[in-house]
Design an enzyme around this catalytic site. Structure first.
Site, PDB file in Angstrom:
ATOM      1  N   LYS A   1      -8.014  -0.320  11.008  1.00  0.00           N
ATOM      2  CA  LYS A   1      -7.300  -0.776   9.804  1.00  0.00           C
ATOM      3  C   LYS A   1      -6.065   0.094   9.592  1.00  0.00           C
ATOM      4  O   LYS A   1      -4.983  -0.400   9.268  1.00  0.00           O
ATOM      5  CB  LYS A   1      -8.240  -0.697   8.599  1.00  0.00           C
ATOM      6  CG  LYS A   1      -7.699  -1.305   7.328  1.00  0.00           C
ATOM      7  CD  LYS A   1      -6.902  -0.333   6.481  1.00  0.00           C
ATOM      8  CE  LYS A   1      -6.472  -0.968   5.154  1.00  0.00           C
ATOM      9  NZ  LYS A   1      -5.564  -0.098   4.380  1.00  0.00           N
TER      10      LYS A   1
ATOM     11  N   GLU B   1       0.824  -1.219   0.000  1.00  0.00           N
ATOM     12  CA  GLU B   1       0.000   0.000   0.000  1.00  0.00           C
ATOM     13  C   GLU B   1       0.852   1.261   0.000  1.00  0.00           C
ATOM     14  O   GLU B   1       1.666   1.473   0.916  1.00  0.00           O
ATOM     15  CB  GLU B   1      -0.924   0.013   1.226  1.00  0.00           C
ATOM     16  CG  GLU B   1      -1.835   1.241   1.225  1.00  0.00           C
ATOM     17  CD  GLU B   1      -2.944   1.202   2.272  1.00  0.00           C
ATOM     18  OE1 GLU B   1      -3.312   0.094   2.709  1.00  0.00           O
ATOM     19  OE2 GLU B   1      -3.420   2.287   2.639  1.00  0.00           O
TER      20      GLU B   1
ATOM     21  N   HIS C   1      -2.483  10.655  -1.568  1.00  0.00           N
ATOM     22  CA  HIS C   1      -2.671   9.368  -2.239  1.00  0.00           C
ATOM     23  C   HIS C   1      -2.607   9.526  -3.750  1.00  0.00           C
ATOM     24  O   HIS C   1      -1.998   8.725  -4.441  1.00  0.00           O
ATOM     25  CB  HIS C   1      -4.045   8.780  -1.880  1.00  0.00           C
ATOM     26  CG  HIS C   1      -3.992   7.924  -0.666  1.00  0.00           C
ATOM     27  ND1 HIS C   1      -4.852   6.895  -0.433  1.00  0.00           N
ATOM     28  CD2 HIS C   1      -3.167   7.945   0.385  1.00  0.00           C
ATOM     29  CE1 HIS C   1      -4.565   6.319   0.710  1.00  0.00           C
ATOM     30  NE2 HIS C   1      -3.552   6.950   1.233  1.00  0.00           N
TER      31      HIS C   1
ATOM     32  N   ASP D   1       3.225 -14.204  11.976  1.00  0.00           N
ATOM     33  CA  ASP D   1       1.927 -14.705  11.513  1.00  0.00           C
ATOM     34  C   ASP D   1       0.922 -13.542  11.537  1.00  0.00           C
ATOM     35  O   ASP D   1       0.383 -13.182  12.592  1.00  0.00           O
ATOM     36  CB  ASP D   1       1.492 -15.839  12.457  1.00  0.00           C
ATOM     37  CG  ASP D   1       0.166 -16.464  12.059  1.00  0.00           C
ATOM     38  OD1 ASP D   1      -0.637 -15.808  11.379  1.00  0.00           O
ATOM     39  OD2 ASP D   1      -0.063 -17.614  12.461  1.00  0.00           O
TER      40      ASP D   1
HETATM   41  C1  MEV Z   1      -5.939   3.764   4.719  1.00  0.00           C
HETATM   42  O1  MEV Z   1      -5.193   2.601   4.427  1.00  0.00           O
HETATM   43  C2  MEV Z   1      -6.057   3.954   6.217  1.00  0.00           C
HETATM   44  C3  MEV Z   1      -7.017   5.063   6.657  1.00  0.00           C
HETATM   45  O2  MEV Z   1      -8.299   4.843   6.078  1.00  0.00           O
HETATM   46  C4  MEV Z   1      -7.084   4.983   8.164  1.00  0.00           C
HETATM   47  C5  MEV Z   1      -8.163   5.869   8.787  1.00  0.00           C
HETATM   48  O3  MEV Z   1      -9.158   6.164   8.127  1.00  0.00           O
HETATM   49  O4  MEV Z   1      -7.980   6.191   9.976  1.00  0.00           O
HETATM   50  C6  MEV Z   1      -6.550   6.422   6.199  1.00  0.00           C
END
Ligand code: MEV
Length: 375
Positions: A250, A80, A363, A266
């Site tokens: 995430k 990513e 991004h 793992d």
């Molecule tokens: C993107 O990989 C992660 C984000 O979506 C985390 C978040 O929204 O806090 C930018």
């Protein structure tokens, strides 16, 4: 596609590779990338079944993460874009105010033996046999006991509605993940547990729950007061709205899972443990909290982390070993502390971007670089 004949498991690795290249109609450029270096093939064959090659993921370095006064150059394996840049940015902001403080609890993991229809008074029967059962468990854990780890608890829970008894064996696994050790222990103890407690074995397996070994990280940042207020509010939103919490967490795992992959750990066990912990109150919540304290934005992350620095593919994969060397060959609690700081850094970078100009600008610049590079 037709099933390969003879079956892949009956063929040497070079044949399997040739089959894959022809079955996937690989171009010459793809083949060159896929083939990598010759020696790798044997290692792939040692690590997994029906190996044909490698799926390389970019490996980068997040620079300048200051944790407990030590500077870490952190290896991250991720596909990513923006993950590494985000941590490096957050690390530089944190370094201005002393960096992160972090720590990790003793590396205790649990094996579980589930017994169907246990005898009556299992708790009393356990107490009558405890000394013998613990002594037996210690014999199965002899080498771990010699390394300073070993048995730390033997307890029961009764799933009354199912009439299933859970026997829990808690083990300090030191720097290992301990999966093989715990599974071996659970299976080896089963006959004695059945005899002592009554009942018949249903399952004997480690639990990937890592809540007995939380790691934590804290940081105090000097940022614009209005930005600090918005970040604190965004973190409160991740406590109140489970759908936002999923994305919030995430982002925290973007760095931690990339570190786990780079160090041969793992990643599935790690993610399962973390997300179960996030839901441990009964509602899925954000793992970090940001608050405004005086002139500072204060962040805290508490997260169960079972990261090993020895054993399994950690010890076999040459790149994983190099990644650990780059980190100064840490023990498991140190690696977990760095990972917790990394998660908090990643979270700050995400919330800072989201509550400011948004993440798409950065991004899109990276996206353009990528598409430009491959055009
Ligand atoms: C993107 O990989 C992660 C984000 O979506 C985390 C978040 O929204 O806090 C930018």
């Amino acid at each position: 596609m037709e099933k390969p004949s003879p079956p892949l498991r009956k063929r040497p690795v070079v044949d399997r590779r040739a089959w894959w290249l022809s079955a996937s109609s690989a171009t010459e450029a793809q083949t060159r990338f896929f083939e990598g270096t010759g020696a790798d093939l044997e290692l792939a064959d040692t690590l997994v079944e029906n190996a044909v090659g490698w799926m390389p993921i970019p490996l980068g370095v997040a620079s300048g993460l200051l944790v407990n006064g030590i500077n870490y150059e952190v290896p991250l394996a991720t596909e990513e874009p923006s993950v590494i840049a985000a941590v490096s940015y957050a690390a530089s902001v944190a370094a201005r105010t002393g960096g992160f403080t972090a720590g990790a609890a003793a590396p205790i993991m649990r094996a579980q033996v589930f017994l169907e229809h246990p005898g009556a008074e299992a708790a009393a029967r356990l107490e009558a046999s405890r000394t013998a059962l613990e002594a037996e468990a210690r014999t199965h854990l002899a080498s771990m006991e010699r390394r300073g780890g070993g048995l730390r608890g033997l307890s029961l829970a009764h799933l009354t509605d199912l009439d299933v008894l859970v026997v829990r064996l808690d083990v300090d696994v030191r720097d290992a993940m301990g999966a093989n050790l715990l599974n071996t222990l659970a299976e080896a103890m089963t006959p004695s547990l059945e005899k002592a407690l009554g009942g018949k074995k249903l399952l004997a397996i480690l639990s990937n729950d890592a809540s007995l070994r939380p790691a934590w990280a804290e940081v105090k940042l000097s940022v614009d007061p209005e930005r600090a207020r918005r970040i604190a509010l965004a973190s409160a939103v991740a406590q109140a709205d489970p759908q936002r919490a999923v994305t919030h967490n995430k982002g925290i795992m973007n760095g931690i899972t990339a570190l786990a992959l780079a160090t041969g750990n793992d990643t599935r066990a790690l993610e399962a443990a973390v997300h179960s912990f996030a839901a441990s109150s009964g509602t899925y919540r954000g793992l970090s909290r940001w608050t405004v304290e005086g002139e500072f934005l204060k962040g805290r992350l508490e997260i169960p982390l079972a990261l090993a620095t020895v054993g399994g593919s950690v010890g076999i994969h040459p790149t994983a070993r190099m990644a650990l060397q780059l980190l100064g060959s840490p023990d498991s609690p140190t690696l977990c502390s760095v990972a917790a700081a990394l998660g908090l850094a990643q979270n700050f970078a995400a919330l800072n971007a989201l509550t400011g100009e948004g993440i798409q600008k950065g991004h899109m610049a990276l996206h353009q670089r990528r598409t430009g590079a491959t055009a």
